[in-house]
Design a protein around this motif. Structure first.
Motif, PDB file in Angstrom:
ATOM      1  N   PHE A  98      89.233  41.220 -37.337  1.00 34.73           N
ATOM      2  CA  PHE A  98      89.974  42.379 -37.879  1.00 34.73           C
ATOM      3  C   PHE A  98      91.346  42.336 -38.475  1.00 34.73           C
ATOM      4  O   PHE A  98      91.970  41.401 -38.436  1.00 34.73           O
ATOM      5  N   CYS A  99      91.887  43.190 -39.119  1.00 36.45           N
ATOM      6  CA  CYS A  99      92.953  42.971 -39.904  1.00 36.45           C
ATOM      7  C   CYS A  99      93.940  43.822 -38.963  1.00 36.45           C
ATOM      8  O   CYS A  99      94.143  44.716 -38.433  1.00 36.45           O
ATOM      9  N   SER A 100      95.140  42.655 -38.731  1.00 39.09           N
ATOM     10  CA  SER A 100      96.168  43.203 -37.791  1.00 39.09           C
ATOM     11  C   SER A 100      97.324  44.270 -38.344  1.00 39.09           C
ATOM     12  O   SER A 100      97.879  44.919 -37.586  1.00 39.09           O
ATOM     13  N   LYS A 101      97.094  44.621 -39.716  1.00 39.65           N
ATOM     14  CA  LYS A 101      97.810  45.572 -40.215  1.00 39.65           C
ATOM     15  C   LYS A 101      97.082  46.825 -40.445  1.00 39.65           C
ATOM     16  O   LYS A 101      97.662  47.862 -39.953  1.00 39.65           O
ATOM     17  N   CYS A 102      96.060  46.726 -40.940  1.00 41.91           N
ATOM     18  CA  CYS A 102      95.168  48.141 -41.069  1.00 41.91           C
ATOM     19  C   CYS A 102      93.990  48.356 -40.291  1.00 41.91           C
ATOM     20  O   CYS A 102      93.505  49.483 -39.944  1.00 41.91           O
ATOM     21  N   GLY A 103      93.710  47.305 -39.401  1.00 41.53           N
ATOM     22  CA  GLY A 103      92.749  47.568 -38.515  1.00 41.53           C
ATOM     23  C   GLY A 103      91.224  47.348 -38.640  1.00 41.53           C
ATOM     24  O   GLY A 103      90.342  47.527 -37.987  1.00 41.53           O
ATOM     25  N   GLY A 131      94.292  45.367 -48.079  1.00 45.25           N
ATOM     26  CA  GLY A 131      94.302  44.105 -48.867  1.00 45.25           C
ATOM     27  C   GLY A 131      94.702  42.906 -48.193  1.00 45.25           C
ATOM     28  O   GLY A 131      94.834  41.833 -48.961  1.00 45.25           O
ATOM     29  N   ALA A 132      95.288  42.916 -47.342  1.00 44.97           N
ATOM     30  CA  ALA A 132      95.748  41.619 -46.649  1.00 44.97           C
ATOM     31  C   ALA A 132      94.600  40.657 -46.409  1.00 44.97           C
ATOM     32  O   ALA A 132      94.790  39.276 -46.546  1.00 44.97           O
ATOM     33  N   ILE A 133      93.295  41.128 -46.409  1.00 44.68           N
ATOM     34  CA  ILE A 133      92.122  39.907 -46.065  1.00 44.68           C
ATOM     35  C   ILE A 133      91.397  40.290 -47.305  1.00 44.68           C
ATOM     36  O   ILE A 133      90.751  41.438 -47.529  1.00 44.68           O
ATOM     37  N   SER A 192      87.281  43.657 -49.034  1.00 45.24           N
ATOM     38  CA  SER A 192      88.673  43.274 -48.508  1.00 45.24           C
ATOM     39  C   SER A 192      88.614  44.360 -47.499  1.00 45.24           C
ATOM     40  O   SER A 192      87.831  45.249 -47.273  1.00 45.24           O
ATOM     41  N   CYS A 193      89.764  44.317 -46.758  1.00 44.63           N
ATOM     42  CA  CYS A 193      90.005  45.108 -45.578  1.00 44.63           C
ATOM     43  C   CYS A 193      90.656  46.631 -46.333  1.00 44.63           C
ATOM     44  O   CYS A 193      90.698  46.230 -47.510  1.00 44.63           O
ATOM     45  N   HIS A 194      91.146  47.335 -45.636  1.00 45.45           N
ATOM     46  CA  HIS A 194      91.641  48.677 -46.441  1.00 45.45           C
ATOM     47  C   HIS A 194      93.056  48.262 -47.127  1.00 45.45           C
ATOM     48  O   HIS A 194      93.201  48.602 -48.368  1.00 45.45           O
TER      49      HIS A 194
HETATM   50 ZN   LIG Z   1      94.177  45.234 -43.988  1.00 45.16          ZN
END
Ligand SMILES: [Zn+2]
Length: 119
Positions: free
Chosen positions: A73-78, A11-13, A7-9
């Motif tokens: 990349f995640c648009s929320k946590c980068g 958790g959105a991905i 996951s990304c940091h």
């Molecule tokens: Zn994220």
């Protein structure tokens, strides 16, 4: 083959795939990889083998140069969980730091001279 969860940091991905036991990684010296500093998988994962779950709008993509490689990349946590390679277009390399149960400080790595093929 073991199943890996990542996951990304924030958790959105989230994503999962099966691969041989991870015993080594890959670092690349191209202009984007040296800025990210991520330890990537030495193997690639076929698009049909990578199950990605992302909340709407979370998964963003950065491209440059020839735009063959897709840097996701995640648009929320980068955080940058995977990219699609130049070497094998469409196939993914995974950011090993995003995987559960992997301590990237313990994983030996090879260096890929990506700077040499940059366009
Ligand atoms: Zn994220």
């Amino acid at each position: 083959m073991p199943a890996y969860q990542g996951s990304c940091h924030c958790g959105a991905i989230k994503f999962q795939f099966e691969a041989p036991v991870i015993e080594s990684g890959l670092r690349c010296n191209c202009s984007i990889c040296q800025r990210k500093g991520a330890l990537m998988s030495a193997f690639t994962v076929a698009p049909s083998e990578l199950a990605i779950t992302a909340t709407p709008g979370a998964l963003s993509t950065y491209e440059f140069g020839s735009c063959v490689a897709k840097h996701h990349f995640c648009s929320k946590c980068g955080i940058y969980p995977f990219h699609q390679t130049v070497k094998k277009p469409g196939h993914y390399r995974i950011n090993l730091g995003c995987l559960e149960g992997i301590d990237t400080s313990l994983v030996p790595f090879e260096v890929f001279n990506g700077a040499a093929i940059e366009v």
